[in-house]
Design a protein around this motif. Structure first.
Motif, short mmCIF file in Angstrom:
data_model
loop_
_atom_site.label_atom_id
_atom_site.label_comp_id
_atom_site.label_asym_id
_atom_site.label_seq_id
_atom_site.Cartn_x
_atom_site.Cartn_y
_atom_site.Cartn_z
N UNK A 220 -3.78 -2.24 0.10
CA UNK A 220 -3.32 -3.57 0.47
C UNK A 220 -2.98 -3.56 1.96
N UNK A 221 -2.62 -4.72 2.51
CA UNK A 221 -2.44 -4.80 3.97
C UNK A 221 -1.23 -4.02 4.47
N UNK A 222 -0.36 -3.59 3.56
CA UNK A 222 0.77 -2.77 3.97
C UNK A 222 0.44 -1.29 4.08
N UNK A 223 -0.78 -0.91 3.67
CA UNK A 223 -1.17 0.50 3.69
C UNK A 223 -2.25 0.80 4.72
N UNK A 224 -2.31 -0.03 5.75
CA UNK A 224 -3.17 0.30 6.89
C UNK A 224 -2.61 -0.37 8.14
N UNK A 225 -2.98 0.20 9.29
CA UNK A 225 -2.74 -0.41 10.58
C UNK A 225 -4.08 -0.89 11.13
N UNK A 226 -4.01 -1.81 12.07
CA UNK A 226 -5.22 -2.41 12.63
C UNK A 226 -5.08 -2.43 14.14
N UNK A 227 -6.15 -2.00 14.83
CA UNK A 227 -6.08 -1.97 16.29
C UNK A 227 -6.90 -3.09 16.94
N UNK A 228 -7.31 -4.07 16.14
CA UNK A 228 -8.12 -5.16 16.64
C UNK A 228 -9.60 -4.99 16.35
N UNK A 229 -10.00 -3.73 16.13
CA UNK A 229 -11.40 -3.43 15.81
C UNK A 229 -11.54 -2.54 14.59
N UNK A 230 -10.64 -1.58 14.45
CA UNK A 230 -10.74 -0.59 13.38
C UNK A 230 -9.49 -0.63 12.50
N UNK B 137 -8.39 7.62 9.34
CA UNK B 137 -7.17 7.91 8.59
C UNK B 137 -6.39 9.00 9.32
N UNK B 138 -5.07 9.04 9.15
CA UNK B 138 -4.29 10.11 9.77
C UNK B 138 -4.65 11.47 9.19
N UNK B 139 -4.88 12.43 10.04
CA UNK B 139 -5.22 13.77 9.56
C UNK B 139 -3.99 14.45 8.95
N UNK B 140 -4.25 15.38 8.04
CA UNK B 140 -3.20 16.19 7.42
C UNK B 140 -2.91 17.35 8.36
N UNK B 141 -1.63 17.58 8.64
CA UNK B 141 -1.22 18.67 9.52
C UNK B 141 -0.66 19.82 8.69
N UNK B 142 -1.06 21.02 9.00
CA UNK B 142 -0.61 22.18 8.25
C UNK B 142 0.80 22.59 8.67
N UNK B 143 1.52 23.18 7.74
CA UNK B 143 2.85 23.73 8.03
C UNK B 143 2.68 25.01 8.85
N UNK C 220 -0.62 7.01 12.06
CA UNK C 220 -1.80 6.16 12.15
C UNK C 220 -1.81 5.37 13.45
N UNK C 221 -3.00 5.17 14.00
CA UNK C 221 -3.17 4.32 15.17
C UNK C 221 -3.11 2.85 14.75
N UNK C 222 -2.96 1.98 15.72
CA UNK C 222 -2.94 0.56 15.44
C UNK C 222 -1.55 0.04 15.14
N UNK C 223 -1.51 -1.16 14.54
CA UNK C 223 -0.25 -1.84 14.31
C UNK C 223 -0.23 -2.46 12.91
N UNK C 224 0.96 -2.68 12.35
CA UNK C 224 1.05 -3.37 11.04
C UNK C 224 0.50 -4.78 11.14
N UNK C 225 0.06 -5.27 9.99
CA UNK C 225 -0.49 -6.63 9.91
C UNK C 225 0.51 -7.54 9.21
N UNK C 226 0.74 -8.71 9.80
CA UNK C 226 1.55 -9.74 9.17
C UNK C 226 0.64 -10.82 8.62
N UNK C 227 1.01 -11.37 7.47
CA UNK C 227 0.23 -12.44 6.87
C UNK C 227 0.17 -13.67 7.76
#
Length: 332
Positions: free
Chosen positions: A203-213, A79-85, A109-116
């Motif tokens: 749901x699939x709109x709330x993650x990216x996928x890099x082919x493995x993770x 998951x993307x880390x939280x960055x401090x101000x 986030x790393x990876x790419x959006x997923x299309x149905x």
């Protein structure tokens, strides 16, 4: 976004936020449904800036969400880390009239959006999806809020469950159904092994996928809830999106393919007894009644497009029949 919030969210507000976080003043809006989400730049590196109005979340609620995200990140969840101000805070407050906007910064986030329609929207992805959520649930069992962090709310404190506020006065049958679903869930037993802090919207709109993770983001709906809800929600959205206009038979076939692979991954990371898996239809019904309230709250009748109208009509029909979006007898 509600119109009164739009009026408060001026260019001056966003410029002030960008300056406070030492961000470049070039940005791209990514979303504005419940939060304003922007892709921004910090010394040329892309980051994600989320801005929340106080009518949606309190500062304490946001801090509790981000505290849990930091725990999961330390546990190795992708998951993307939280960055401090610059002031060392996860959340910064910006007062506007008698309300406020709260801003937080994240890694992108790393990876790419997923299309149905992608060929990778298949059993391998569904397996990875389940495995990732199972891992989140397993590590959540160890989570304790940090000092001065107020625990995140429980599922039944959700404003959307105040059905009289969001259901029409003429919808007494729907109102009764919604209350019955909530009451049935409230009667379920709770333990560390079936109940804890969950994402509640993977749901699939709330993650990216890099082919493995899978790399999850948007934890805004996080709450204490039954783990099985985090299984029902991906099933609900994957099925509804893949077969938005489709027969029940088509949806059932897809649900079997999806859930078989998903649960194979999930159970590798977190063992959830079969008796809880069998409760998935109840939590699919909860998503229906929750979404019906969301549409009534967020989308005025004159602003509803054909997709929203169709979705709401299907939900109404299911509620009247007391049925879930799919049948899962194959799991019994």
């Amino acid at each position: 976004m509600e119109q009164f919030v739009e009026k408060l969210f001026t260019q001056e507000v966003i410029e002030n936020i960008l300056t406070t976080f030492n961000l470049d003043h070039s940005y791209k809006k990514l979303g504005d449904f419940e939060n304003y989400v922007f892709e921004v730049n910090e010394q040329g590196k892309p980051k994600i800036l989320r801005i929340t109005h106080s009518s949606h979340r309190s500062k304490q609620e946001l801090e509790s969400e981000l505290d849990w995200i930091q725990h999961l990140y330390r546990c190795g969840i992708k998951i993307p880390n939280v960055l401090l101000s610059p002031e060392g805070n996860t959340v910064e407050k910006f007062t506007v009239k008698d309300s406020a906007f709260f801003a937080s910064l994240f890694e992108k986030a790393s990876g790419h959006p997923i299309s149905l329609e992608d060929s990778i929207f298949n059993e391998k992805l569904f397996y990875k999806w389940g495995k990732m959520i199972g891992k989140m649930h397993r590590h959540t069992k160890e989570y304790q809020p940090s000092e001065r962090i107020v625990s995140r709310h429980h599922w039944d404190a959700n404003d959307l469950l105040d059905f009289e506020k969001y259901y029409g006065k003429e919808e007494s049958q729907l109102l009764e159904h919604a209350k019955n679903v909530v009451q049935e869930i409230k009667q379920l037993t709770k333990s560390k092994d079936n109940y804890g802090l969950i994402h509640s919207d993977i749901h699939h709109g709330n993650f990216f996928y890099d082919g493995e993770m899978i790399h999850v983001f948007d934890f805004d709906d996080a709450c204490y809830h039954y783990f099985v809800s985090d299984i029902a929600i991906p099933l609900y959205y994957a099925t509804n999106s893949k077969h938005f206009i489709g027969t029940r038979e088509e949806r059932n076939r897809f649900a079997k393919k999806f859930l078989t692979a998903f649960l194979d991954g999930y159970q590798e990371e977190n063992k959830l007894p079969r008796e809880w898996i069998k409760k998935i239809p109840l939590f699919l019904k909860l998503r229906d009644i929750d979404l019906y309230a969301v549409f009534n709250k967020k989308v005025a009748p004159e602003q509803r497009n054909d997709r929203v109208k169709h979705w709401m009509q299907e939900i109404k029909e299911r509620m009247k029949k007391n049925e879930a979006i799919v049948d899962i007898e194959f799991l019994t």
